[in-house]
Design a protein around this motif. Sequence first.
Motif, mmCIF file in Angstrom:
data_model
loop_
_atom_site.group_PDB
_atom_site.id
_atom_site.type_symbol
_atom_site.label_atom_id
_atom_site.label_comp_id
_atom_site.label_asym_id
_atom_site.label_seq_id
_atom_site.Cartn_x
_atom_site.Cartn_y
_atom_site.Cartn_z
ATOM 1 N N THR A 152 39.120 52.339 43.107
ATOM 2 C CA THR A 152 40.421 51.764 43.399
ATOM 3 C C THR A 152 40.342 50.279 43.095
ATOM 4 O O THR A 152 39.501 49.570 43.650
ATOM 5 N N ILE A 153 41.204 49.824 42.200
ATOM 6 C CA ILE A 153 41.232 48.416 41.819
ATOM 7 C C ILE A 153 42.286 47.730 42.677
ATOM 8 O O ILE A 153 43.400 48.229 42.816
ATOM 9 N N ALA A 178 35.078 41.597 35.792
ATOM 10 C CA ALA A 178 35.529 40.355 35.151
ATOM 11 C C ALA A 178 36.295 40.663 33.867
ATOM 12 O O ALA A 178 37.284 39.998 33.545
ATOM 13 N N ALA A 179 35.854 41.674 33.116
ATOM 14 C CA ALA A 179 36.536 42.049 31.876
ATOM 15 C C ALA A 179 37.938 42.578 32.182
ATOM 16 O O ALA A 179 38.909 42.250 31.485
ATOM 17 N N VAL A 180 38.094 43.403 33.234
ATOM 18 C CA VAL A 180 39.414 43.914 33.617
ATOM 19 C C VAL A 180 40.303 42.762 34.057
ATOM 20 O O VAL A 180 41.463 42.663 33.654
ATOM 21 N N SER A 240 41.809 35.051 36.553
ATOM 22 C CA SER A 240 40.540 34.371 36.309
ATOM 23 C C SER A 240 39.520 34.900 37.312
ATOM 24 O O SER A 240 39.868 35.272 38.434
ATOM 25 N N GLY A 241 38.273 34.966 36.908
ATOM 26 C CA GLY A 241 37.224 35.484 37.788
ATOM 27 C C GLY A 241 37.156 36.993 37.711
ATOM 28 O O GLY A 241 37.545 37.612 36.734
ATOM 29 N N ALA A 242 36.649 37.618 38.757
ATOM 30 C CA ALA A 242 36.502 39.073 38.802
ATOM 31 C C ALA A 242 37.615 39.679 39.650
ATOM 32 O O ALA A 242 38.238 39.003 40.460
ATOM 33 N N ILE A 243 37.845 40.961 39.447
ATOM 34 C CA ILE A 243 38.865 41.676 40.200
ATOM 35 C C ILE A 243 38.155 42.532 41.255
ATOM 36 O O ILE A 243 37.084 43.066 41.009
#
Length: 179
Positions: free
Chosen positions: A29-30, A7-9, A16-19
């Motif tokens: 891996t993002i 969520a911070a990333v 918005s939200g999490a990644i």
Amino acid sequence: MKPTWPAAVARRVGLSGAIDFTPTRVGLTIHVPCEKGQHTVDVRMEPGVNPDAVVKRMLAMGWTVGSKPTCPACSKTRRPKEEGPMPAVSTKSAQAPMQPSPTMFKAQRVVCTALEEHFDEKAGAYRAGHTDATIAKEAGCSEVYVKQFRENAFGKLHEPQELTEIRNGLSDVRTEASL
């Protein structure tokens, strides 16, 4: 409550939200969605990377982050310009053009006449007792104007004006000495 790492990333990238991310043997891996191209791009990172460092690395790769994260490939492509009528542009200047005054015409005539009388085109020098300054004073205009007029109409000085004045002074002395 402190936000989780995904969520911070996501917040720092502009989502918005999490990644989404997938852990790997050597890091993670993002999966970052590209808003412009409507696709997802995988970005590899080491484990335990600070969210600010993730964004910094993405910027170094060419990502555009903010309200609409854009991958490097989509950031480089430009939108085609929209076709349409060109806006009307005025070709007239904002100020009215300067109208020449009778005084200006008179000054031009005086400068031209004085240069005809006192400037030797072949030698590229003034005759005794005359300079740009003396002609400017006689015509009632600036010395810069006389210089520009002389250079455009009669040519440049071939020797420094001071040397011309000294030479003319010497000819005056010789004339007086011979009397």
